[in-house]
Design an enzyme around this catalytic site. Structure first.
Site, PDB file in Angstrom:
ATOM      1  N   CYS A   1      -5.876   7.427 -12.302  1.00  0.00           N
ATOM      2  CA  CYS A   1      -4.822   6.990 -11.362  1.00  0.00           C
ATOM      3  C   CYS A   1      -5.186   5.640 -10.755  1.00  0.00           C
TER       4      CYS A   1
ATOM      5  N   GLY B   1      -5.881  11.992  -1.857  1.00  0.00           N
ATOM      6  CA  GLY B   1      -7.153  12.263  -1.188  1.00  0.00           C
ATOM      7  C   GLY B   1      -8.310  12.323  -2.159  1.00  0.00           C
TER       8      GLY B   1
ATOM      9  N   GLY C   1      -5.427 -24.095  15.532  1.00  0.00           N
ATOM     10  CA  GLY C   1      -5.262 -23.001  16.494  1.00  0.00           C
ATOM     11  C   GLY C   1      -4.052 -22.143  16.188  1.00  0.00           C
TER      12      GLY C   1
ATOM     13  N   MET D   1      -6.269 -24.613   7.996  1.00  0.00           N
ATOM     14  CA  MET D   1      -5.320 -25.738   7.924  1.00  0.00           C
ATOM     15  C   MET D   1      -4.304 -25.705   9.056  1.00  0.00           C
TER      16      MET D   1
ATOM     17  N   GLY E   1     -17.704   7.684  -0.664  1.00  0.00           N
ATOM     18  CA  GLY E   1     -16.703   6.636  -0.840  1.00  0.00           C
ATOM     19  C   GLY E   1     -16.775   6.044  -2.232  1.00  0.00           C
TER      20      GLY E   1
ATOM     21  N   GLU F   1      -9.785   1.069  -3.229  1.00  0.00           N
ATOM     22  CA  GLU F   1      -9.581   1.088  -4.694  1.00  0.00           C
ATOM     23  C   GLU F   1     -10.801   0.533  -5.429  1.00  0.00           C
TER      24      GLU F   1
ATOM     25  N   ARG G   1       2.942 -31.105  10.510  1.00  0.00           N
ATOM     26  CA  ARG G   1       1.973 -31.335  11.584  1.00  0.00           C
ATOM     27  C   ARG G   1       1.361 -32.740  11.472  1.00  0.00           C
TER      28      ARG G   1
ATOM     29  N   SER H   1       0.826  -1.212   0.000  1.00  0.00           N
ATOM     30  CA  SER H   1       0.000   0.000   0.000  1.00  0.00           C
ATOM     31  C   SER H   1       0.861   1.263   0.000  1.00  0.00           C
TER      32      SER H   1
ATOM     33  N   THR I   1     -11.453   9.937  -1.267  1.00  0.00           N
ATOM     34  CA  THR I   1     -12.601   9.547  -0.433  1.00  0.00           C
ATOM     35  C   THR I   1     -12.891  10.606   0.640  1.00  0.00           C
TER      36      THR I   1
HETATM   37  P1  TGC Z   1     -18.571   7.990 -14.621  1.00  0.00           P
HETATM   38  O1  TGC Z   1     -19.625   8.931 -15.078  1.00  0.00           O
HETATM   39  O2  TGC Z   1     -18.637   6.565 -15.009  1.00  0.00           O
HETATM   40  O3  TGC Z   1     -17.128   8.543 -15.090  1.00  0.00           O
HETATM   41  C1  TGC Z   1     -16.752   9.883 -14.908  1.00  0.00           C
HETATM   42  C2  TGC Z   1     -15.635  10.149 -15.915  1.00  0.00           C
HETATM   43  O4  TGC Z   1     -14.518   9.319 -15.588  1.00  0.00           O
HETATM   44  C3  TGC Z   1     -14.241   8.422 -16.703  1.00  0.00           C
HETATM   45  N1  TGC Z   1     -13.871   7.136 -16.090  1.00  0.00           N
HETATM   46  C4  TGC Z   1     -12.629   6.668 -16.116  1.00  0.00           C
HETATM   47  N2  TGC Z   1     -11.502   7.155 -16.645  1.00  0.00           N
HETATM   48  C5  TGC Z   1     -10.384   6.442 -16.490  1.00  0.00           C
HETATM   49  N3  TGC Z   1     -10.351   5.279 -15.812  1.00  0.00           N
HETATM   50  C6  TGC Z   1     -11.466   4.757 -15.253  1.00  0.00           C
HETATM   51  N4  TGC Z   1     -11.388   3.622 -14.566  1.00  0.00           N
HETATM   52  C7  TGC Z   1     -12.664   5.454 -15.391  1.00  0.00           C
HETATM   53  N5  TGC Z   1     -13.937   5.255 -14.949  1.00  0.00           N
HETATM   54  C8  TGC Z   1     -14.666   6.280 -15.412  1.00  0.00           C
HETATM   55  C9  TGC Z   1     -15.522   8.379 -17.502  1.00  0.00           C
HETATM   56  O5  TGC Z   1     -15.257   8.016 -18.835  1.00  0.00           O
HETATM   57  C10 TGC Z   1     -16.008   9.787 -17.353  1.00  0.00           C
HETATM   58  O6  TGC Z   1     -15.221  10.598 -18.196  1.00  0.00           O
HETATM   59  P2  TGC Z   1     -15.866  11.902 -18.926  1.00  0.00           P
HETATM   60  O7  TGC Z   1     -14.775  12.415 -19.807  1.00  0.00           O
HETATM   61  O8  TGC Z   1     -17.063  11.396 -19.666  1.00  0.00           O
HETATM   62  O9  TGC Z   1     -16.228  12.845 -17.824  1.00  0.00           O
HETATM   63  O10 TGC Z   1     -18.431   8.150 -13.051  1.00  0.00           O
HETATM   64  P3  TGC Z   1     -19.422   7.745 -11.885  1.00  0.00           P
HETATM   65  O11 TGC Z   1     -19.584   8.951 -11.023  1.00  0.00           O
HETATM   66  O12 TGC Z   1     -20.672   7.107 -12.457  1.00  0.00           O
HETATM   67  O13 TGC Z   1     -18.569   6.662 -11.049  1.00  0.00           O
HETATM   68  C11 TGC Z   1     -18.149   5.487 -11.611  1.00  0.00           C
HETATM   69  C12 TGC Z   1     -17.511   4.566 -10.542  1.00  0.00           C
HETATM   70  C13 TGC Z   1     -18.527   4.178  -9.478  1.00  0.00           C
HETATM   71  C14 TGC Z   1     -17.060   3.335 -11.268  1.00  0.00           C
HETATM   72  C15 TGC Z   1     -16.302   5.219  -9.907  1.00  0.00           C
HETATM   73  O14 TGC Z   1     -16.595   6.395  -9.334  1.00  0.00           O
HETATM   74  C16 TGC Z   1     -15.545   4.318  -8.979  1.00  0.00           C
HETATM   75  O15 TGC Z   1     -14.633   3.636  -9.432  1.00  0.00           O
HETATM   76  N6  TGC Z   1     -15.856   4.297  -7.648  1.00  0.00           N
HETATM   77  C17 TGC Z   1     -15.009   3.610  -6.661  1.00  0.00           C
HETATM   78  C18 TGC Z   1     -14.239   4.640  -5.881  1.00  0.00           C
HETATM   79  C19 TGC Z   1     -12.846   4.225  -5.603  1.00  0.00           C
HETATM   80  O16 TGC Z   1     -12.299   3.270  -6.164  1.00  0.00           O
HETATM   81  N7  TGC Z   1     -12.179   4.940  -4.732  1.00  0.00           N
HETATM   82  C20 TGC Z   1     -10.804   4.667  -4.443  1.00  0.00           C
HETATM   83  C21 TGC Z   1     -10.215   5.732  -3.563  1.00  0.00           C
HETATM   84  S1  TGC Z   1      -8.452   5.696  -3.529  1.00  0.00           S
HETATM   85  C22 TGC Z   1      -8.078   4.364  -2.604  1.00  0.00           C
HETATM   86  O17 TGC Z   1      -8.880   3.591  -2.206  1.00  0.00           O
HETATM   87  C23 TGC Z   1      -6.650   4.187  -2.321  1.00  0.00           C
HETATM   88  S2  TGC Z   1      -6.241   2.831  -1.311  1.00  0.00           S
HETATM   89  C24 TGC Z   1      -4.619   2.773  -1.694  1.00  0.00           C
HETATM   90  C25 TGC Z   1      -3.791   1.844  -0.946  1.00  0.00           C
HETATM   91  O18 TGC Z   1      -3.620   2.028   0.276  1.00  0.00           O
HETATM   92  O19 TGC Z   1      -3.209   0.915  -1.595  1.00  0.00           O
HETATM   93  P1  FAD Z   2     -19.370   2.902   0.757  1.00  0.00           P
HETATM   94  O1  FAD Z   2     -19.183   3.556  -0.562  1.00  0.00           O
HETATM   95  O2  FAD Z   2     -20.227   3.585   1.766  1.00  0.00           O
HETATM   96  O3  FAD Z   2     -19.953   1.441   0.501  1.00  0.00           O
HETATM   97  C1  FAD Z   2     -20.527   0.651   1.537  1.00  0.00           C
HETATM   98  C2  FAD Z   2     -21.067  -0.636   0.907  1.00  0.00           C
HETATM   99  O4  FAD Z   2     -22.077  -0.315  -0.056  1.00  0.00           O
HETATM  100  C3  FAD Z   2     -19.990  -1.402   0.131  1.00  0.00           C
HETATM  101  O5  FAD Z   2     -20.163  -2.787   0.317  1.00  0.00           O
HETATM  102  C4  FAD Z   2     -20.265  -1.041  -1.319  1.00  0.00           C
HETATM  103  O6  FAD Z   2     -19.834  -2.047  -2.228  1.00  0.00           O
HETATM  104  C5  FAD Z   2     -21.767  -0.906  -1.310  1.00  0.00           C
HETATM  105  N1  FAD Z   2     -22.253  -0.037  -2.392  1.00  0.00           N
HETATM  106  C6  FAD Z   2     -21.979   1.274  -2.601  1.00  0.00           C
HETATM  107  N2  FAD Z   2     -22.582   1.722  -3.713  1.00  0.00           N
HETATM  108  C7  FAD Z   2     -23.247   0.662  -4.221  1.00  0.00           C
HETATM  109  C8  FAD Z   2     -24.065   0.466  -5.389  1.00  0.00           C
HETATM  110  N3  FAD Z   2     -24.283   1.447  -6.271  1.00  0.00           N
HETATM  111  N4  FAD Z   2     -24.609  -0.752  -5.583  1.00  0.00           N
HETATM  112  C9  FAD Z   2     -24.376  -1.772  -4.736  1.00  0.00           C
HETATM  113  N5  FAD Z   2     -23.622  -1.657  -3.626  1.00  0.00           N
HETATM  114  C10 FAD Z   2     -23.057  -0.458  -3.388  1.00  0.00           C
HETATM  115  N6  FAD Z   2      -9.341   6.492  -0.203  1.00  0.00           N
HETATM  116  C11 FAD Z   2      -8.557   7.460  -0.753  1.00  0.00           C
HETATM  117  O7  FAD Z   2      -9.040   8.376  -1.400  1.00  0.00           O
HETATM  118  N7  FAD Z   2      -7.196   7.429  -0.571  1.00  0.00           N
HETATM  119  C12 FAD Z   2      -6.571   6.457   0.145  1.00  0.00           C
HETATM  120  O8  FAD Z   2      -5.335   6.465   0.259  1.00  0.00           O
HETATM  121  C13 FAD Z   2      -7.384   5.436   0.741  1.00  0.00           C
HETATM  122  N8  FAD Z   2      -6.804   4.494   1.543  1.00  0.00           N
HETATM  123  C14 FAD Z   2      -7.616   3.618   2.238  1.00  0.00           C
HETATM  124  C15 FAD Z   2      -7.055   2.773   3.196  1.00  0.00           C
HETATM  125  C16 FAD Z   2      -7.861   1.915   3.942  1.00  0.00           C
HETATM  126  C17 FAD Z   2      -7.250   1.048   4.992  1.00  0.00           C
HETATM  127  C18 FAD Z   2      -9.259   1.864   3.685  1.00  0.00           C
HETATM  128  C19 FAD Z   2     -10.137   0.920   4.440  1.00  0.00           C
HETATM  129  C20 FAD Z   2      -9.815   2.700   2.742  1.00  0.00           C
HETATM  130  C21 FAD Z   2      -9.023   3.599   2.023  1.00  0.00           C
HETATM  131  N9  FAD Z   2      -9.575   4.526   1.115  1.00  0.00           N
HETATM  132  C22 FAD Z   2      -8.790   5.487   0.536  1.00  0.00           C
HETATM  133  C23 FAD Z   2     -11.028   4.602   0.969  1.00  0.00           C
HETATM  134  C24 FAD Z   2     -11.631   3.507   0.092  1.00  0.00           C
HETATM  135  O9  FAD Z   2     -11.354   3.730  -1.253  1.00  0.00           O
HETATM  136  C25 FAD Z   2     -13.126   3.451   0.386  1.00  0.00           C
HETATM  137  O10 FAD Z   2     -13.282   2.881   1.664  1.00  0.00           O
HETATM  138  C26 FAD Z   2     -13.889   2.657  -0.667  1.00  0.00           C
HETATM  139  O11 FAD Z   2     -13.859   3.314  -1.919  1.00  0.00           O
HETATM  140  C27 FAD Z   2     -15.360   2.407  -0.249  1.00  0.00           C
HETATM  141  O12 FAD Z   2     -15.961   3.570   0.207  1.00  0.00           O
HETATM  142  P2  FAD Z   2     -16.754   3.574   1.623  1.00  0.00           P
HETATM  143  O13 FAD Z   2     -15.842   2.976   2.639  1.00  0.00           O
HETATM  144  O14 FAD Z   2     -17.255   4.934   1.844  1.00  0.00           O
HETATM  145  O15 FAD Z   2     -17.937   2.563   1.416  1.00  0.00           O
END
Ligand code: TGC
Ligand code: FAD
Length: 405
Positions: free
Chosen positions: A259, A150, A361, A358, A157, A384, A289, A111, A152
């Site tokens: 990204c 940043g 305890g 497997m 989320g 992600e 074991r 991570s 989320t």
């Molecule tokens: P939507 O209307 O589908 O798309 C908005 C615009 O974005 C474009 N797009 C993408 N472009 C590049 N790569 C992708 N994967 C893309 N997905 C969509 C799309 O073409 C559009 O472009 P434009 O030019 O038409 O404006 O967006 P939506 O609001 O309906 O959301 C789609 C959804 C739900 C799939 C997206 O928002 C999503 O992936 N949600 C999950 C959020 C997420 O993954 N958060 C991660 C936070 S970072 C993190 O967790 C770091 S942990 C790191 C660690 O510790 O390792």
């Molecule tokens: P929510 O979006 O509230 O979702 C809750 C539940 O509802 C999930 O099971 C989800 O699948 C479900 N759900 C949501 N929408 C739908 C739908 N349309 N249909 C069906 N089910 C749905 N974020 C960053 O920006 N940067 C970071 O560096 C980062 N690091 C992280 C590190 C850790 C340890 C953790 C736990 C999280 C981190 N995150 C980071 C945030 C992470 O990306 C979010 O937790 C994740 O995207 C889910 O968002 P949420 O926790 O708000 O859950």
């Protein structure tokens, strides 16, 4: 536990890691000598620098500070970006293999590297100005400077489009307000790549530096998962951000989502590493074991578990390898990446749960890595993009119907 105590522990517990990678389908033969060199370098580093201390780090919820520079020294921060900015200039399979080996050690270590490489350096490279690239990338590549990402927020989320963090153009600077939550690396980051809306509600990316007035990064405590990784918030209270810190080359949600493609790709490989470590541990244990007068490896029920684990690991390895070749050719689609992230993390979680059983305890203790991997993977399956969100991305790709809202 202090950082000095960690360093002493590293010496004391050196050489304990007996890991041997499974490779049932000879996937090694698909790799170049350079790929194998990178994989082996990272593996050796993990055995020396991570394995001796990682259980204690997790038990005490301590981030091992020395790995910031160590990961830079072995080239794990954005190895796929060009050498002219201090990066490796390597291909995506090299990047994947590095993530596989890091997560074999611990998901939290992977991570740290994923965030720095894919979520901080990659957007600076892809969307930043040449001045921004030259200012930040070389220092981020060595770990002299650390970053976080940043997106989320407390109320946004899975659906980042509703973010409320925002900035107003004040002429000579931008005024940033809002908060981000669940941010990996935030407690120690020198810079944060922040996604926020302008006055028209359009998402932009900007670089916020530690020390800017009104910017704080409170740490998140009491995690049962990723305990050796530092997680926190980003709070912006009227932060004056210089205009030159705005990314000039992107606007809209596709900025942060682009990204995520790179980071999710790395996680696909990383999860394979965690699964391999669980399998290898369970296999060794099952031979040593004895119950009912023979090794538990001799019972059909345990053989079923091991056979299914190896089958799933092999399928996931091949998925990663093919995805890596598509990434190298610039042909991988977001939905293909979603399939690999979703499948491989779920696969690793299932393997961790079965491997834990497997060991009976002993499986719940820190003497073995399995329970730690299992708890870590509960975060990996959520961040992600959750398991369900990736399914919906695939569903949209297959049917053309949007089931998100
Ligand atoms: P939507 O209307 O589908 O798309 C908005 C615009 O974005 C474009 N797009 C993408 N472009 C590049 N790569 C992708 N994967 C893309 N997905 C969509 C799309 O073409 C559009 O472009 P434009 O030019 O038409 O404006 O967006 P939506 O609001 O309906 O959301 C789609 C959804 C739900 C799939 C997206 O928002 C999503 O992936 N949600 C999950 C959020 C997420 O993954 N958060 C991660 C936070 S970072 C993190 O967790 C770091 S942990 C790191 C660690 O510790 O390792
Ligand atoms: P929510 O979006 O509230 O979702 C809750 C539940 O509802 C999930 O099971 C989800 O699948 C479900 N759900 C949501 N929408 C739908 C739908 N349309 N249909 C069906 N089910 C749905 N974020 C960053 O920006 N940067 C970071 O560096 C980062 N690091 C992280 C590190 C850790 C340890 C953790 C736990 C999280 C981190 N995150 C980071 C945030 C992470 O990306 C979010 O937790 C994740 O995207 C889910 O968002 P949420 O926790 O708000 O859950």
């Amino acid at each position: 536990m202090t950082q000095d105590e960690l360093l002493q522990l590293k010496e004391k517990q050196a050489g304990r890691d007996q890991y041997q990678q499974p490779d049932f389908y000879l996937v090694d033969e698909l790799l170049t000598d350079e790929h194998k060199l990178i994989r082996d370098t990272v593996r050796d580093w993990v055995k020396k620098e991570i394995s001796p201390i990682i259980d204690d780090c997790c038990q005490h919820a301590v981030f091992p500070d020395y790995i910031k520079r160590g990961l830079g020294e072995i080239g794990c921060y954005a190895p796929q970006l060009p050498a002219e900015y201090g990066c490796g200039g390597l291909d995506y399979i090299s990047y994947g293999l590095a993530m596989q080996e890091l997560e074999r050690g611990d998901s939290g270590v992977r991570s740290t590297a994923s965030v720095q490489g894919s979520l901080v350096m990659y957007p600076i490279y892809k969307f930043g100005s040449e001045e921004q690239r030259r200012k930040y990338l070389p220092k981020l590549a060595t770990g002299e400077m650390m970053g976080c990402f940043g997106l989320t927020e407390p109320n946004q989320g899975s659906d980042p489009s509703g973010m409320t963090t925002n900035f107003v153009d004040k002429g000579d600077h931008l005024l940033l307000n809002g908060a981000k939550m669940w941010i990996s690396n935030s407690p120690f980051a020198d810079i944060a790549v922040v996604w926020a809306k302008n006055e028209e509600g359009i998402v932009h990316g900007l670089i916020v530096e530690r020390g800017m007035e009104g910017f704080t990064t409170p740490e998140t405590h009491k995690k049962w998962s990723l305990r050796a990784s530092a997680t926190g918030e980003l709070v912006f209270d009227n932060v004056k951000v210089p205009k030159e810190n705005l990314f000039p080359n992107v606007k809209g949600l596709k900025g942060p989502l682009t990204c995520l493609n790179s980071a999710r790709y790395g996680i696909s490989w990383g999860a394979v590493g965690a699964a391999m470590d669980c399998y290898d541990t369970a296999l060794r244990y099952s031979k040593e074991r004895h119950q009912f007068g023979k090794p538990i490896a001799g019972f059909q029920l345990q053989q079923k578990k091991l056979s299914e684990m190896l089958t799933e690991i092999t399928k996931a390895q091949l998925l990663c390898w093919r995805l890596g070749t598509l990434m190298n050719e610039g042909r991988a689609t977001p939905a293909q990446i979603s399939m690999a992230k979703r499948n491989n993390v779920d696969m690793a979680l299932t393997i961790a749960r079965n491997a834990r059983q497997m060991l009976g305890g002993m499986g719940i203790t820190g003497d073995y890595p399995i329970m730690r991997h299992m708890m870590n993977l509960e975060s990996v399956v959520t961040y992600e993009g959750t398991h369900d969100i990736h399914l919906l991305i695939l569903g949209l790709e297959i049917t053309g119907e949007n089931a998100f809202s």
